[in-house]
Design a protein around this motif. Structure first.
Motif, PDB file in Angstrom:
ATOM      1  N   SER A 151       0.846  -1.209   0.000  1.00  0.00           N
ATOM      2  CA  SER A 151       0.000   0.000   0.000  1.00  0.00           C
ATOM      3  C   SER A 151       0.877   1.253   0.000  1.00  0.00           C
ATOM      4  CB  SER A 151      -0.919   0.015   1.217  1.00  0.00           C
ATOM      5  OG  SER A 151      -1.787  -1.080   1.171  1.00  0.00           O
ATOM      6  N   ALA A 152       1.969   1.192   0.755  1.00  0.00           N
ATOM      7  CA  ALA A 152       2.900   2.333   0.799  1.00  0.00           C
ATOM      8  C   ALA A 152       3.515   2.568  -0.570  1.00  0.00           C
ATOM      9  CB  ALA A 152       3.985   2.098   1.843  1.00  0.00           C
ATOM     10  N   VAL A 153       3.770   1.488  -1.321  1.00  0.00           N
ATOM     11  CA  VAL A 153       4.309   1.607  -2.689  1.00  0.00           C
ATOM     12  C   VAL A 153       3.310   2.391  -3.534  1.00  0.00           C
ATOM     13  CG1 VAL A 153       4.880   0.349  -4.812  1.00  0.00           C
ATOM     14  CG2 VAL A 153       5.679  -0.510  -2.616  1.00  0.00           C
ATOM     15  N   GLU A 154       2.018   1.998  -3.430  1.00  0.00           N
ATOM     16  CA  GLU A 154       0.980   2.662  -4.229  1.00  0.00           C
ATOM     17  C   GLU A 154       0.855   4.140  -3.833  1.00  0.00           C
ATOM     18  OE1 GLU A 154      -2.274   0.049  -3.347  1.00  0.00           O
ATOM     19  OE2 GLU A 154      -1.384  -1.576  -4.519  1.00  0.00           O
ATOM     20  N   GLU A 155       0.927   4.410  -2.519  1.00  0.00           N
ATOM     21  CA  GLU A 155       0.774   5.788  -2.039  1.00  0.00           C
ATOM     22  C   GLU A 155       1.991   6.661  -2.375  1.00  0.00           C
ATOM     23  OE1 GLU A 155      -0.134   5.471   2.128  1.00  0.00           O
ATOM     24  OE2 GLU A 155      -1.852   4.194   1.691  1.00  0.00           O
ATOM     25  N   SER A 156       3.164   6.017  -2.456  1.00  0.00           N
ATOM     26  CA  SER A 156       4.395   6.787  -2.712  1.00  0.00           C
ATOM     27  C   SER A 156       4.483   7.282  -4.147  1.00  0.00           C
ATOM     28  CB  SER A 156       5.627   5.925  -2.414  1.00  0.00           C
ATOM     29  OG  SER A 156       5.645   5.575  -1.068  1.00  0.00           O
ATOM     30  N   GLY A 157       3.643   6.719  -4.992  1.00  0.00           N
ATOM     31  CA  GLY A 157       3.696   7.113  -6.401  1.00  0.00           C
ATOM     32  C   GLY A 157       4.859   6.423  -7.082  1.00  0.00           C
ATOM     33  N   ASP A 158       5.768   7.203  -7.617  1.00  0.00           N
ATOM     34  CA  ASP A 158       6.903   6.643  -8.349  1.00  0.00           C
ATOM     35  C   ASP A 158       8.025   6.293  -7.366  1.00  0.00           C
ATOM     36  OD1 ASP A 158       8.843   5.926 -10.110  1.00  0.00           O
ATOM     37  OD2 ASP A 158       9.244   7.949 -10.845  1.00  0.00           O
ATOM     38  N   VAL A 159       8.113   4.997  -7.002  1.00  0.00           N
ATOM     39  CA  VAL A 159       9.171   4.601  -6.058  1.00  0.00           C
ATOM     40  C   VAL A 159      10.550   4.649  -6.702  1.00  0.00           C
ATOM     41  CG1 VAL A 159       7.748   3.170  -4.558  1.00  0.00           C
ATOM     42  CG2 VAL A 159       8.837   2.130  -6.531  1.00  0.00           C
ATOM     43  N   MET A 160      10.582   4.753  -8.034  1.00  0.00           N
ATOM     44  CA  MET A 160      11.869   4.834  -8.699  1.00  0.00           C
ATOM     45  C   MET A 160      12.483   6.227  -8.539  1.00  0.00           C
ATOM     46  SD  MET A 160      12.559   1.855  -9.639  1.00  0.00           S
ATOM     47  CE  MET A 160      11.743   1.425  -8.126  1.00  0.00           C
ATOM     48  N   HIS A 161      11.654   7.187  -8.123  1.00  0.00           N
ATOM     49  CA  HIS A 161      12.198   8.499  -7.767  1.00  0.00           C
ATOM     50  C   HIS A 161      12.449   8.440  -6.262  1.00  0.00           C
ATOM     51  CE1 HIS A 161      12.864  12.717  -7.309  1.00  0.00           C
ATOM     52  NE2 HIS A 161      11.861  12.807  -6.447  1.00  0.00           N
ATOM     53  N   LEU A 162      13.699   8.452  -5.869  1.00  0.00           N
ATOM     54  CA  LEU A 162      14.030   8.228  -4.460  1.00  0.00           C
ATOM     55  C   LEU A 162      13.787   9.478  -3.609  1.00  0.00           C
ATOM     56  CD1 LEU A 162      17.232   6.057  -4.814  1.00  0.00           C
ATOM     57  CD2 LEU A 162      14.934   5.318  -4.291  1.00  0.00           C
ATOM     58  N   SER A 163      12.504   9.737  -3.396  1.00  0.00           N
ATOM     59  CA  SER A 163      12.141  10.874  -2.543  1.00  0.00           C
ATOM     60  C   SER A 163      12.430  10.516  -1.086  1.00  0.00           C
ATOM     61  CB  SER A 163      10.650  11.188  -2.706  1.00  0.00           C
ATOM     62  OG  SER A 163       9.893  10.090  -2.202  1.00  0.00           O
ATOM     63  N   GLN A 164      12.419  11.520  -0.233  1.00  0.00           N
ATOM     64  CA  GLN A 164      12.637  11.297   1.201  1.00  0.00           C
ATOM     65  C   GLN A 164      11.595  10.325   1.752  1.00  0.00           C
ATOM     66  OE1 GLN A 164      15.298  12.561   2.635  1.00  0.00           O
ATOM     67  NE2 GLN A 164      14.895  11.687   4.633  1.00  0.00           N
ATOM     68  N   ASN A 165      10.358  10.477   1.283  1.00  0.00           N
ATOM     69  CA  ASN A 165       9.256   9.618   1.723  1.00  0.00           C
ATOM     70  C   ASN A 165       9.525   8.160   1.359  1.00  0.00           C
ATOM     71  OD1 ASN A 165       6.644   8.816   2.631  1.00  0.00           O
ATOM     72  ND2 ASN A 165       5.896   8.965   0.541  1.00  0.00           N
ATOM     73  N   VAL A 166       9.965   7.908   0.135  1.00  0.00           N
ATOM     74  CA  VAL A 166      10.261   6.542  -0.324  1.00  0.00           C
ATOM     75  C   VAL A 166      11.381   5.937   0.517  1.00  0.00           C
ATOM     76  CG1 VAL A 166      11.228   5.185  -2.240  1.00  0.00           C
ATOM     77  CG2 VAL A 166       9.423   6.847  -2.673  1.00  0.00           C
ATOM     78  N   VAL A 167      12.444   6.701   0.702  1.00  0.00           N
ATOM     79  CA  VAL A 167      13.595   6.201   1.467  1.00  0.00           C
ATOM     80  C   VAL A 167      13.193   5.879   2.896  1.00  0.00           C
ATOM     81  CG1 VAL A 167      15.874   6.818   2.385  1.00  0.00           C
ATOM     82  CG2 VAL A 167      15.314   7.326   0.014  1.00  0.00           C
ATOM     83  N   GLU A 168      12.451   6.781   3.552  1.00  0.00           N
ATOM     84  CA  GLU A 168      12.058   6.561   4.944  1.00  0.00           C
ATOM     85  C   GLU A 168      11.080   5.398   5.087  1.00  0.00           C
ATOM     86  OE1 GLU A 168      10.648  10.306   6.423  1.00  0.00           O
ATOM     87  OE2 GLU A 168      12.664  11.171   6.471  1.00  0.00           O
ATOM     88  N   THR A 169      10.229   5.196   4.084  1.00  0.00           N
ATOM     89  CA  THR A 169       9.224   4.132   4.148  1.00  0.00           C
ATOM     90  C   THR A 169       9.844   2.750   3.956  1.00  0.00           C
ATOM     91  OG1 THR A 169       7.557   5.644   3.275  1.00  0.00           O
ATOM     92  CG2 THR A 169       7.036   3.298   3.164  1.00  0.00           C
ATOM     93  N   PHE A 170      10.753   2.611   3.009  1.00  0.00           N
ATOM     94  CA  PHE A 170      11.219   1.282   2.622  1.00  0.00           C
ATOM     95  C   PHE A 170      12.620   0.920   3.089  1.00  0.00           C
ATOM     96  CE2 PHE A 170       8.223   2.676  -0.715  1.00  0.00           C
ATOM     97  CZ  PHE A 170       7.227   1.755  -0.467  1.00  0.00           C
ATOM     98  N   ILE A 171      13.430   1.912   3.419  1.00  0.00           N
ATOM     99  CA  ILE A 171      14.836   1.612   3.712  1.00  0.00           C
ATOM    100  C   ILE A 171      15.158   1.867   5.178  1.00  0.00           C
ATOM    101  CG2 ILE A 171      17.229   2.201   3.158  1.00  0.00           C
ATOM    102  CD1 ILE A 171      16.151   2.819   0.289  1.00  0.00           C
ATOM    103  N   ASP A 172      15.669   0.826   5.823  1.00  0.00           N
ATOM    104  CA  ASP A 172      16.063   0.938   7.225  1.00  0.00           C
ATOM    105  C   ASP A 172      17.427   1.632   7.301  1.00  0.00           C
ATOM    106  OD1 ASP A 172      16.174   0.490  10.005  1.00  0.00           O
ATOM    107  OD2 ASP A 172      17.291  -1.359   9.698  1.00  0.00           O
ATOM    108  N   ARG A 173      18.397   1.081   6.543  1.00  0.00           N
ATOM    109  CA  ARG A 173      19.722   1.709   6.483  1.00  0.00           C
ATOM    110  C   ARG A 173      20.482   1.192   5.260  1.00  0.00           C
ATOM    111  NH1 ARG A 173      20.265  -2.420  10.017  1.00  0.00           N
ATOM    112  NH2 ARG A 173      22.203  -3.588  10.013  1.00  0.00           N
ATOM    113  N   ILE A 174      21.495   1.955   4.875  1.00  0.00           N
ATOM    114  CA  ILE A 174      22.346   1.567   3.744  1.00  0.00           C
ATOM    115  C   ILE A 174      23.787   1.611   4.230  1.00  0.00           C
ATOM    116  CG2 ILE A 174      23.110   2.161   1.406  1.00  0.00           C
ATOM    117  CD1 ILE A 174      20.434   3.656   1.067  1.00  0.00           C
ATOM    118  N   GLU A 175      24.517   0.537   3.959  1.00  0.00           N
ATOM    119  CA  GLU A 175      25.935   0.495   4.309  1.00  0.00           C
ATOM    120  C   GLU A 175      26.740   0.515   3.008  1.00  0.00           C
ATOM    121  OE1 GLU A 175      25.593  -2.183   8.379  1.00  0.00           O
ATOM    122  OE2 GLU A 175      26.109  -3.158   6.508  1.00  0.00           O
TER     123      GLU A 175
END
Length: 198
Positions: A151-175
């Motif tokens: 549902s968050a994917v649908e609400e985020s719109g274009d997940v391929m555009h790495l907006s702050q919202n997309v990053v905060e919703t799907f990504i815990d951390r990046i090493e």
């Protein structure tokens, strides 16, 4: 990660941990913003497709679990009705004894038999309740969690555009270990891991 604009590399990220720390997980080698975005987008695409696939599996399991759950509910209702009937018989038995229509020995023997039947029905009801929770709850919990992701994917719109919202919703951390080794930890990866063999 630290964000910097380097002369040679342009906008880039590198790990905050010191390269000299004994347990440092990375070498402080910068990774360009463009490369990192591409890596994250590709990984996110794969993870979301997997989440959607597993959600389909979980919905099917949920449907089957609901069928079993309903059958167990009917069994529980039947046992509850039987238990209620035994209670009525026990009350009637006591009334017979109180009216002097039954000997004390016969009353005690019959009362104890009813209590045993009642206890047995209660044990069976408890087993059914445990079985209902075992069948349904884990599947429902995982399905609800992944449904939130989808549902968050649908609400985020274009997940391929790495907006702050997309990053905060799907990504815990990046090493970032170096320009060839980047590890992305997704917020829903534990749920996916438990189903990735299917």
């Amino acid at each position: 990660m630290k964000y910097r604009v380097l002369k040679k590399l342009g906008p880039s990220f590198n790990c905050r941990f010191s390269a000299t720390a004994v347990d440092s997980p990375c070498k402080r080698i910068p990774t360009s913003e463009e490369l990192l975005e591409e890596i994250v987008r590709n990984a996110l695409t794969v993870q979301i497709k997997q989440a959607e696939h597993i959600l389909e599996i979980l919905h099917e399991r949920e449907r089957k679990a609901l069928i079993c759950f309903s059958a167990l509910e009917r069994q529980e209702e039947k046992l509850s009705a039987e238990k209620a009937e035994i209670v009525k018989l026990r009350v009637a038995l006591y009334e017979q004894y109180a009216d002097g229509n039954m000997s004390k020995e016969k009353f005690i023997r019959q009362r104890d038999a009813y209590r045993m039947q009642e206890d047995e029905r209660m044990k069976q009801i408890q087993r059914l309740r445990t079985e209902k929770n075992r069948i349904f709850q884990p599947v429902k919990k995982d399905a609800d969690h992944l449904q939130t992701v989808v549902s968050a994917v649908e609400e985020s719109g274009d997940v391929m555009h790495l907006s702050q919202n997309v990053v905060e919703t799907f990504i815990d951390r990046i090493e970032v270990f170096n320009d060839e080794c980047v590890k992305i930890h997704f917020t829903f990866e534990d749920t996916l891991k438990s189903y990735e063999t299917e």
